[in-house]
Design a protein around this motif. Structure first.
Motif: not given
Length: 302
Positions: A151-155, A202-207, A211-215, A230-233
């Motif tokens: 998520p953008a908040a963790l960047v 994995g992306m569904k779990l993130l959405a 999960i907090d992030l995907l590797a 989306s880069p905004a998300v």
């Protein structure tokens, strides 16, 4: 040996019928299941292990559900970057028939060892020392790094696997993949490592914030981000505490001759320009960087 064990089990059931009262409905169902399993095991056709067998009957390519890198077409034909590359390589040495089996990454080596698949697609598995104990790899076919989708908040707050461990974040990884091993090595708690069967899941779990992030590797992460977010998300970052990884096709220990032929075909499509043509088709020219700078032997020992 598996079919022999099942045959013995079926025989034991047959002998027990003489010694004991007639079977109940449940026992009849069990006997039918075992008999059917035995028959399927005895008649199951294993994949090719030699070049001659591959030329005659074709090969079975193990792939993951990771379009556009790997996918199965509606008719069962393997396609995408990896399988297209595999087919171009093997056609150079006379192999013309290709089928695919879709499975999770963690199932690929067992499938190769049991001859349910001839090889894993060239971009599916990174060459790692522990994997080299179980299978034989071709020369490196593509190289890349590690990435997080977060998520953008963790960047800016998460740049490494150690950051994930220290912040007690939940990380999504594919089962049996390099990212799972890197998470464990960095000290991420087992309960914070969430296994997904494919990138879409994995992306569904993130959405869903499960999960907090995907590797994932850099190429797959970029494609997942492009296709499903989306880069905004969410954003992609390169992981700082990892080194270059190289993927290759994996074969069973009994298929050294076929692996060697694969290497011959790989050298031919690199020399002819076909290799780079396929890489450009999928926007993966960067994946060619490094394949001539490291050997499989080096990757298997480091």
């Amino acid at each position: 040996m598996l079919w022999l064990m099942r045959w013995k089990e079926a025989q034991m059931i047959s002998r027990s019928d003489v010694l004991h009262p007639p079977m109940t409905g449940a026992r009849r169902l069990l006997a039918v299941f075992i008999a059917g399993f035995t028959f399927a095991s005895q008649t199951y056709s294993v994949s090719a292990t030699t070049l001659d067998e591959a030329k005659l009957g074709g090969v079975i390519i193990a792939i993951a559900n990771e379009p556009p890198w790997m996918k199965l077409d509606p008719d069962g034909t393997p396609s995408g970057l990896g399988p297209e590359r595999d087919q171009a390589i093997l056609q150079e040495v006379g192999v013309t028939k290709f089928t695919g089996q879709m499975m999770e990454f963690g199932a690929m080596i067992p499938a190769i060892q049991s001859k349910r698949a001839t090889l894993s697609s060239s971009g599916a598995l990174f060459v790692r020392p522990e994997r080299c104990q179980a299978v034989v790899f071709s020369n490196p076919v593509s190289c890349g790094g590690e990435a997080f989708i977060l998520p953008a908040a963790l960047v800016g707050k998460v740049n490494s696997y150690r950051d994930v461990a220290e912040q007690s974040l939940k990380i999504g990884v594919c089962g049996g993949c390099t990212q799972q091993k890197l998470s464990i090595a960095a000290g991420v708690k087992a309960g914070n490592i969430v296994i997904f069967p494919d990138g879409t899941s994995g992306m569904k779990l993130l959405a869903d914030k499960r999960i907090d992030l995907l590797a994932h590797d850099t190429a797959t992460a970029a494609e997942l981000q492009k296709r499903l977010s989306s880069p905004a998300v969410t954003q992609i970052i390169h992981v700082t505490d990892t080194k270059l990884s190289c993927a290759a096709a994996a074969f069973s220990k009994d298929s050294v001759e076929l692996r060697d032929a694969y290497n011959v075909g790989l050298r031919k499509i690199i020399a002819s320009g076909k290799y780079m043509e396929i890489m450009k088709k999928y926007g993966r020219e960067d994946g060619a960087d490094g394949i001539d700078k490291v050997t499989t032997e080096q990757l298997c020992t480091n």
